[in-house]
Design an enzyme around this catalytic site. Structure first.
Site, PDB file in Angstrom:
ATOM      1  N   ARG A   1      -9.041 -49.511  42.048  1.00 57.87           N
ATOM      2  CA  ARG A   1      -9.606 -48.584  42.850  1.00 57.87           C
ATOM      3  C   ARG A   1      -8.268 -47.350  42.694  1.00 57.87           C
ATOM      4  NH1 ARG A   1     -12.396 -46.700  47.001  1.00 57.87           N
ATOM      5  NH2 ARG A   1     -14.221 -47.662  46.803  1.00 57.87           N
TER       6      ARG A   1
ATOM      7  N   ASP B   1     -12.541 -42.022  56.269  1.00 57.56           N
ATOM      8  CA  ASP B   1     -11.301 -42.222  55.034  1.00 57.56           C
ATOM      9  C   ASP B   1     -10.465 -41.472  55.032  1.00 57.56           C
ATOM     10  OD1 ASP B   1     -12.222 -44.599  53.770  1.00 57.56           O
ATOM     11  OD2 ASP B   1     -13.992 -43.484  53.194  1.00 57.56           O
TER      12      ASP B   1
ATOM     13  N   TYR C   1     -15.315 -28.202  58.390  1.00 62.75           N
ATOM     14  CA  TYR C   1     -13.821 -27.609  58.793  1.00 62.75           C
ATOM     15  C   TYR C   1     -13.839 -26.167  59.044  1.00 62.75           C
ATOM     16  CZ  TYR C   1      -8.859 -26.345  58.532  1.00 62.75           C
ATOM     17  OH  TYR C   1      -7.683 -25.905  58.445  1.00 62.75           O
TER      18      TYR C   1
ATOM     19  N   ARG D   1     -18.451 -49.621  41.865  1.00 61.29           N
ATOM     20  CA  ARG D   1     -18.080 -49.669  43.313  1.00 61.29           C
ATOM     21  C   ARG D   1     -17.661 -51.154  43.563  1.00 61.29           C
ATOM     22  NH1 ARG D   1     -18.361 -46.034  46.125  1.00 61.29           N
ATOM     23  NH2 ARG D   1     -17.286 -47.156  47.716  1.00 61.29           N
TER      24      ARG D   1
ATOM     25  N   ASP E   1      -9.255 -34.880  56.228  1.00 62.86           N
ATOM     26  CA  ASP E   1      -8.080 -34.927  55.529  1.00 62.86           C
ATOM     27  C   ASP E   1      -8.642 -34.088  54.194  1.00 62.86           C
ATOM     28  OD1 ASP E   1      -9.823 -37.018  54.671  1.00 62.86           O
ATOM     29  OD2 ASP E   1      -8.085 -37.865  53.464  1.00 62.86           O
TER      30      ASP E   1
ATOM     31  N   THR F   1     -17.092 -25.055  64.483  1.00 64.15           N
ATOM     32  CA  THR F   1     -15.963 -26.092  64.888  1.00 64.15           C
ATOM     33  C   THR F   1     -14.532 -25.309  64.862  1.00 64.15           C
ATOM     34  OG1 THR F   1     -15.676 -26.579  62.495  1.00 64.15           O
ATOM     35  CG2 THR F   1     -17.347 -27.781  63.592  1.00 64.15           C
TER      36      THR F   1
ATOM     37  N   ASP G   1     -13.790 -37.578  60.373  1.00 64.96           N
ATOM     38  CA  ASP G   1     -14.107 -37.989  59.171  1.00 64.96           C
ATOM     39  C   ASP G   1     -13.430 -39.483  59.191  1.00 64.96           C
ATOM     40  OD1 ASP G   1     -13.804 -38.385  56.315  1.00 64.96           O
ATOM     41  OD2 ASP G   1     -11.760 -38.199  56.420  1.00 64.96           O
TER      42      ASP G   1
ATOM     43  N   ARG H   1     -10.928 -46.492  52.601  1.00 67.28           N
ATOM     44  CA  ARG H   1     -11.851 -47.721  52.363  1.00 67.28           C
ATOM     45  C   ARG H   1     -11.097 -48.898  53.189  1.00 67.28           C
ATOM     46  NH1 ARG H   1     -15.446 -48.403  53.304  1.00 67.28           N
ATOM     47  NH2 ARG H   1     -16.182 -50.209  51.804  1.00 67.28           N
TER      48      ARG H   1
ATOM     49  N   ASP I   1     -20.235 -37.990  45.561  1.00 67.92           N
ATOM     50  CA  ASP I   1     -21.373 -38.150  46.322  1.00 67.92           C
ATOM     51  C   ASP I   1     -22.495 -37.018  45.563  1.00 67.92           C
ATOM     52  OD1 ASP I   1     -20.805 -40.134  47.943  1.00 67.92           O
ATOM     53  OD2 ASP I   1     -20.002 -38.988  49.427  1.00 67.92           O
TER      54      ASP I   1
END
Ligand code: M1P
EC number: 5.4.2.8
Length: 265
Positions: free
Chosen positions: A157, A27, A237, A150, A225, A242, A25, A34, A197
């Site tokens: 943020r 971030d 995960y 954004r 994370d 995996t 991953d 970011r 998302d």
């Protein structure tokens, strides 16, 4: 110049562990949220690439991932064996694009228009401390929705994240969308600080696994994370294909990599 690979030969044969891949991953795992990756992390990834195949699998689009990982202006998909942005809905192997999934192609223009209308009305009526710009970002295989917008600065943020945690702005918004658009079979994933998302159910990070399947890896390590239920790393995960590693920071990722690949046993 691209190296010619004889048919039937794996491009990873020269690695110490040719049948192993490490997927990361971005971030919170390779970089702070970011922000750019550290030199130490980039060097470790370079060293790791001699040991096994490596991939990034981020929720963000490719431009954002490049800002974070290609800090010397190089092409980010050349530094990894596989590059998966938007959960793998946009996929690269050895610098070449494999495929690109379409959110609109999946749900249709009419439904998409209704969705946009609803989201923008909802945000317009939302009373939160500050609003900036770009409240909806249309990507290839998903859309990203942000109540603050954004264009928020890093400081904004961080403030918003705290506010959201306390007031559950995104969680409430997601609940309403789930109810209103139940017929579309969408998944809502709160993977970052200021947004969530939206993508068709099943188009989570496990989507990336289909792209590595032909290579027949016998060990697929995934580092993330947000591996808890509801986090955007949870599905990959917990996937039976995996070996999952939960990390608390990029430093923690490096620590685990050292133990796994760079400590003589
Ligand atoms: O990679 C995690 C998330 O990073 C960003 O989230 P935010 O801007 O809310 O911190 C977004 O690019 C999001 O799509 C992505 O899942």
């Amino acid at each position: 110049m691209a190296t010619e690979i004889p048919a039937g030969t794996s491009p990873f044969e020269g690695r110490t562990h040719p049948k192993t891949i490490c997927m990361f991953d971005v971030d919170g795992t390779l970089t702070p949220a970011r922000q750019q990756a550290s030199q130490e992390m980039l060097q470790m990834l370079k060293d790791l690439r001699k040991e096994c195949a490596i991939a990034f699998v981020g929720g963000s689009d490719l431009n954002k991932i490049a800002e974070q990982l290609a800090i010397h202006g190089q092409n980010v998909v050349d530094d990894f064996d596989y590059g998966f942005s938007e959960n793998g809905l946009v996929a690269y192997k050895l610098g070449k694009q494999l495929s690109r999934a379409s959110f609109i192609g999946h749900i249709g223009e009419e439904e998409y228009k209704k969705f946009v209308k609803f989201v923008l009305h909802y945000i317009a009526d939302l009373d939160i401390p500050i609003k900036r710009g770009t409240f909806m970002e249309f990507r290839n295989g998903m859309v990203n929705v942000s109540p603050i917008g954004r264009n928020a600065s890093n400081a904004e943020r961080n403030e918003y994240e705290k506010y959201d945690l306390e007031h559950g702005v995104r969680a409430k918004f997601v609940q309403i969308l789930q109810k209103e658009f139940a017929h579309l079979g969408l998944t809502y994933s709160i993977g970052g600080q200021i947004s969530f998302d939206v993508f068709p159910t099943g188009w989570d990070k496990t989507y990336a696994l289909r792209h590595i399947e032909p290579e027949g890896f016998t060990e697929i390590h995934f580092f993330g994370d947000k591996t808890y239920k509801g986090g955007n790393d949870y599905e990959i995960y917990t996937d039976s294909r995996t070996i999952g590693h939960t990390v608390t920071s990029p430093e923690d990722t490096m620590k685990i990599l050292k133990e796994l690949f760079f400590t003589k046993k």
